[in-house]
Motif scaffolding. Structure first.
Motif, PDB file in Angstrom:
ATOM      1  N   LEU B  53       0.810  -1.214   0.000  1.00 62.92           N
ATOM      2  CA  LEU B  53       0.000   0.000   0.000  1.00 62.92           C
ATOM      3  C   LEU B  53       0.848   1.270   0.000  1.00 62.92           C
ATOM      4  CD1 LEU B  53      -3.014  -0.185  -0.009  1.00 62.92           C
ATOM      5  CD2 LEU B  53      -3.039   0.397   2.394  1.00 62.92           C
ATOM      6  N   ILE B  54       2.034   1.184   0.584  1.00 60.09           N
ATOM      7  CA  ILE B  54       2.875   2.377   0.687  1.00 60.09           C
ATOM      8  C   ILE B  54       3.154   2.989  -0.681  1.00 60.09           C
ATOM      9  CG2 ILE B  54       4.984   0.955   0.769  1.00 60.09           C
ATOM     10  CD1 ILE B  54       4.611   4.303   2.564  1.00 60.09           C
ATOM     11  N   GLU B  55       3.339   2.141  -1.715  1.00 64.39           N
ATOM     12  CA  GLU B  55       3.635   2.694  -3.043  1.00 64.39           C
ATOM     13  C   GLU B  55       2.445   3.486  -3.570  1.00 64.39           C
ATOM     14  OE1 GLU B  55       6.709   2.535  -4.217  1.00 64.39           O
ATOM     15  OE2 GLU B  55       7.461   0.611  -3.503  1.00 64.39           O
ATOM     16  N   GLU B  56       1.242   2.978  -3.331  1.00 62.59           N
ATOM     17  CA  GLU B  56       0.081   3.726  -3.804  1.00 62.59           C
ATOM     18  C   GLU B  56      -0.013   5.057  -3.079  1.00 62.59           C
ATOM     19  OE1 GLU B  56      -3.878   2.153  -3.239  1.00 62.59           O
ATOM     20  OE2 GLU B  56      -4.642   3.589  -4.691  1.00 62.59           O
ATOM     21  N   PHE B  57       0.274   4.984  -1.775  1.00 60.96           N
ATOM     22  CA  PHE B  57       0.244   6.206  -0.987  1.00 60.96           C
ATOM     23  C   PHE B  57       1.223   7.236  -1.548  1.00 60.96           C
ATOM     24  CE2 PHE B  57       2.116   8.689   2.445  1.00 60.96           C
ATOM     25  CZ  PHE B  57       0.994   9.353   2.887  1.00 60.96           C
ATOM     26  N   LEU B  58       2.452   6.791  -1.819  1.00 58.05           N
ATOM     27  CA  LEU B  58       3.474   7.722  -2.321  1.00 58.05           C
ATOM     28  C   LEU B  58       3.130   8.210  -3.724  1.00 58.05           C
ATOM     29  CD1 LEU B  58       6.592   5.733  -1.126  1.00 58.05           C
ATOM     30  CD2 LEU B  58       5.853   7.937  -0.234  1.00 58.05           C
ATOM     31  N   ALA B  59       2.621   7.286  -4.560  1.00 58.37           N
ATOM     32  CA  ALA B  59       2.330   7.652  -5.947  1.00 58.37           C
ATOM     33  C   ALA B  59       1.203   8.672  -6.017  1.00 58.37           C
ATOM     34  CB  ALA B  59       1.958   6.407  -6.747  1.00 58.37           C
ATOM     35  N   LYS B  60       0.171   8.494  -5.193  1.00 58.89           N
ATOM     36  CA  LYS B  60      -1.004   9.354  -5.341  1.00 58.89           C
ATOM     37  C   LYS B  60      -0.957  10.597  -4.473  1.00 58.89           C
ATOM     38  CE  LYS B  60      -3.657   5.908  -7.480  1.00 58.89           C
ATOM     39  NZ  LYS B  60      -4.484   4.748  -7.306  1.00 58.89           N
ATOM     40  N   SER B  61      -0.205  10.555  -3.365  1.00 58.99           N
ATOM     41  CA  SER B  61      -0.201  11.733  -2.501  1.00 58.99           C
ATOM     42  C   SER B  61       0.931  12.677  -2.848  1.00 58.99           C
ATOM     43  CB  SER B  61      -0.053  11.316  -1.037  1.00 58.99           C
ATOM     44  OG  SER B  61       1.249  10.807  -0.822  1.00 58.99           O
ATOM     45  N   ASN B  62       1.946  12.155  -3.568  1.00 55.83           N
ATOM     46  CA  ASN B  62       3.063  12.992  -3.968  1.00 55.83           C
ATOM     47  C   ASN B  62       3.856  13.548  -2.794  1.00 55.83           C
ATOM     48  OD1 ASN B  62       4.281  13.681  -6.349  1.00 55.83           O
ATOM     49  ND2 ASN B  62       2.341  14.464  -7.181  1.00 55.83           N
ATOM     50  N   ILE B  63       3.847  12.828  -1.685  1.00 55.04           N
ATOM     51  CA  ILE B  63       4.575  13.272  -0.504  1.00 55.04           C
ATOM     52  C   ILE B  63       5.987  12.707  -0.552  1.00 55.04           C
ATOM     53  CG2 ILE B  63       4.742  12.877   2.009  1.00 55.04           C
ATOM     54  CD1 ILE B  63       1.741  13.235   2.125  1.00 55.04           C
ATOM     55  N   GLY B  64       6.965  13.521  -0.228  1.00 54.92           N
ATOM     56  CA  GLY B  64       8.346  13.055  -0.227  1.00 54.92           C
ATOM     57  C   GLY B  64       8.732  12.547   1.150  1.00 54.92           C
ATOM     58  N   ARG B  65      10.027  12.490   1.421  1.00 57.42           N
ATOM     59  CA  ARG B  65      10.475  12.014   2.738  1.00 57.42           C
ATOM     60  C   ARG B  65      10.124  13.015   3.827  1.00 57.42           C
ATOM     61  NH1 ARG B  65      13.320   7.495   2.913  1.00 57.42           N
ATOM     62  NH2 ARG B  65      13.803   7.524   5.108  1.00 57.42           N
ATOM     63  N   CYS B  66       9.747  12.500   4.999  1.00 60.56           N
ATOM     64  CA  CYS B  66       9.429  13.380   6.116  1.00 60.56           C
ATOM     65  C   CYS B  66      10.719  13.809   6.813  1.00 60.56           C
ATOM     66  CB  CYS B  66       8.561  12.646   7.122  1.00 60.56           C
ATOM     67  SG  CYS B  66       6.939  12.224   6.486  1.00 60.56           S
ATOM     68  N   ALA B  67      10.699  15.030   7.357  1.00 58.76           N
ATOM     69  CA  ALA B  67      11.884  15.560   8.021  1.00 58.76           C
ATOM     70  C   ALA B  67      12.168  14.804   9.313  1.00 58.76           C
ATOM     71  CB  ALA B  67      11.701  17.042   8.306  1.00 58.76           C
ATOM     72  N   ASP B  68      11.128  14.494  10.078  1.00 59.27           N
ATOM     73  CA  ASP B  68      11.344  13.711  11.296  1.00 59.27           C
ATOM     74  C   ASP B  68      10.134  12.823  11.569  1.00 59.27           C
ATOM     75  OD1 ASP B  68       9.350  15.278  12.428  1.00 59.27           O
ATOM     76  OD2 ASP B  68      10.778  16.681  13.280  1.00 59.27           O
ATOM     77  N   PHE B  69      10.232  12.051  12.633  1.00 56.35           N
ATOM     78  CA  PHE B  69       9.199  11.066  12.943  1.00 56.35           C
ATOM     79  C   PHE B  69       7.856  11.727  13.282  1.00 56.35           C
ATOM     80  CE2 PHE B  69       7.754   7.265  15.561  1.00 56.35           C
ATOM     81  CZ  PHE B  69       7.587   6.457  14.453  1.00 56.35           C
ATOM     82  N   MET B  70       7.918  12.962  13.776  1.00 54.31           N
ATOM     83  CA  MET B  70       6.678  13.640  14.137  1.00 54.31           C
ATOM     84  C   MET B  70       5.911  14.060  12.893  1.00 54.31           C
ATOM     85  SD  MET B  70       6.366  13.280  17.187  1.00 54.31           S
ATOM     86  CE  MET B  70       7.398  11.868  17.418  1.00 54.31           C
ATOM     87  N   GLU B  71       6.656  14.411  11.852  1.00 59.05           N
ATOM     88  CA  GLU B  71       5.985  14.721  10.592  1.00 59.05           C
ATOM     89  C   GLU B  71       5.349  13.438  10.042  1.00 59.05           C
ATOM     90  OE1 GLU B  71       8.452  16.543   7.573  1.00 59.05           O
ATOM     91  OE2 GLU B  71       6.779  16.539   6.148  1.00 59.05           O
ATOM     92  N   THR B  72       6.077  12.341  10.181  1.00 59.45           N
ATOM     93  CA  THR B  72       5.538  11.039   9.767  1.00 59.45           C
ATOM     94  C   THR B  72       4.203  10.784  10.465  1.00 59.45           C
ATOM     95  OG1 THR B  72       7.803  10.256   9.598  1.00 59.45           O
ATOM     96  CG2 THR B  72       6.081   8.586   9.569  1.00 59.45           C
ATOM     97  N   ALA B  73       4.155  11.064  11.779  1.00 61.96           N
ATOM     98  CA  ALA B  73       2.940  10.847  12.552  1.00 61.96           C
ATOM     99  C   ALA B  73       1.775  11.641  11.959  1.00 61.96           C
ATOM    100  CB  ALA B  73       3.175  11.263  14.005  1.00 61.96           C
ATOM    101  N   GLU B  74       2.022  12.921  11.681  1.00 58.48           N
ATOM    102  CA  GLU B  74       0.974  13.778  11.140  1.00 58.48           C
ATOM    103  C   GLU B  74       0.503  13.283   9.782  1.00 58.48           C
ATOM    104  OE1 GLU B  74      -0.841  16.214  12.367  1.00 58.48           O
ATOM    105  OE2 GLU B  74       0.148  15.974  14.306  1.00 58.48           O
ATOM    106  N   VAL B  75       1.476  12.862   8.948  1.00 59.39           N
ATOM    107  CA  VAL B  75       1.131  12.400   7.600  1.00 59.39           C
ATOM    108  C   VAL B  75       0.281  11.130   7.665  1.00 59.39           C
ATOM    109  CG1 VAL B  75       2.094  11.437   5.478  1.00 59.39           C
ATOM    110  CG2 VAL B  75       3.050  13.525   6.421  1.00 59.39           C
ATOM    111  N   ILE B  76       0.649  10.213   8.569  1.00 57.40           N
ATOM    112  CA  ILE B  76      -0.151   8.988   8.710  1.00 57.40           C
ATOM    113  C   ILE B  76      -1.572   9.340   9.152  1.00 57.40           C
ATOM    114  CG2 ILE B  76      -0.469   6.869  10.056  1.00 57.40           C
ATOM    115  CD1 ILE B  76       2.585   6.723  10.318  1.00 57.40           C
TER     116      ILE B  76
END
Lengths: 137, 179
Positions: B53-76
């Motif tokens: 599923l991660i590939e679909e998420f990246l392909a359709k949301s166009n989100i790049g790498r998160c700066a830190d784990f807290m950004e990851t949390a928000e994105v999820i």
């Protein structure tokens, strides 16, 4: 005109290759070698960065007769296209192919991750995507 | 952001989805009898979904790498959950080291019609598949996490609470140009 498409997995192994249009066919081994070589060059290019940060690796290679565009996903899958040097929208096509890969390859429960892509539906959608883009040119 | 992507992805009838998941969980309970095994299997299934599923998420949301784990949390919470489940989660209790957070699910389509029998309460984590999805997806973007259900509304607790702990960043797996 798009000449060919290559997809490399994280380890740099060729998992998909197809030629479109009148390109000279190579042997299967030659395609695999070409894919792995590109994977190595991409890594070298990224290390060559003169600044302290590493660069993104190879994005575009341009020559008189063709250009090569590469797109790497954050998971490490590389897609690269060999196209006519005047082709206007290779990057959009690469994004489109990434979406097709996510939809028609990964969602096929019988596709084993990291392995050779043999999905008819993906081939079909890919052909359609490229056809739409040729008529638009 | 999450809403834009949500509008772009294909939809299915949510009742079909909820019922299919319900059938899956009850079948697992029949097959394994041991509830702890069911929790583990659900998590493993989720993992197998997440790595795809991660590939679909990246392909359709166009989100790049998160700066830190807290950004990851928000994105999820705001994009990931919205895109695949149509709901958003709230991030709480971020720890100062940026290695841990909790996701609070106010609305969870998986449990829409579910009433957990007494004997399963506090034992079965009905939506444990979500933990697996998060673990699988993050592993593909080089973050090894541990993901556990802390609380579940089905067991009469106040909210559904998923704890995500960053164990390790798999730095040698990061593709060139993303480090």
């Amino acid at each position: 005109m798009i000449y060919s498409l290559y997809i490399l997995n994280k380890a740099g192994t060729l998992i998909f290759q197809n030629d479109f249009g009148p390109t000279e066919k190579l042997s299967l081994n030659a395609y695999i070698r070409l894919g792995s070589t590109f994977h190595g060059l991409h890594a070298i290019a990224s290390n060559l960065s003169p600044t302290t940060e590493s660069s993104s690796g190879i994005d575009v290679i341009e020559t008189e007769t063709f250009k090569l565009h590469c797109f790497q996903s954050p998971t490490g899958i590389k897609f690269f296209i060999v196209a006519d040097p005047n082709h206007p929208s290779v990057d959009e096509i690469l994004r489109g192919i990434y979406e097709l890969y996510a939809d028609y390859v990964l969602k096929n429960p019988f596709y084993e991750i990291e392995m050779q892509i043999r999905c008819d539906l993906f081939d079909y959608k890919l052909a359609r995507l490229l056809k739409v883009n040729t008529t638009n040119d | 952001m999450g809403t834009d992507v949500f509008n772009k992805v294909e939809k299915i009838n949510s009742e079909l989805f909820t019922l299919t998941y319900g059938a899956l969980v009850t079948q697992l309970i029949k097959d394994y009898e041991d509830i702890e095994q069911v929790n583990i299997k659900l998590e493993q299934m989720g993992y197998n979904i997440g790595i795809r599923l991660i590939e679909e998420f990246l392909a359709k949301s166009n989100i790049g790498r998160c700066a830190d784990f807290m950004e990851t949390a928000e994105v999820i919470a705001k994009v990931g959950f919205k895109m695949f489940l149509g709901v958003t989660a709230t991030v709480i209790d971020q720890d100062p080291d940026k290695r841990e957070f909790h996701l609070i699910l106010d609305d969870n389509p998986l449990i829409d019609f579910v009433e957990l029998p007494e004997q399963y309460k506090h034992k079965l984590y009905y939506s444990n598949i979500l933990c697996g999805v998060i673990r699988g997806a993050l592993e593909m973007v080089q973050m090894k996490v541990k993901c556990t259900f802390m609380k579940c509304t089905l067991s009469d607790e106040t909210s559904s609470d998923i704890k995500v702990v960053l164990e390790e960043v798999l730095s040698d797996m990061i593709p060139v140009g993303y480090d």
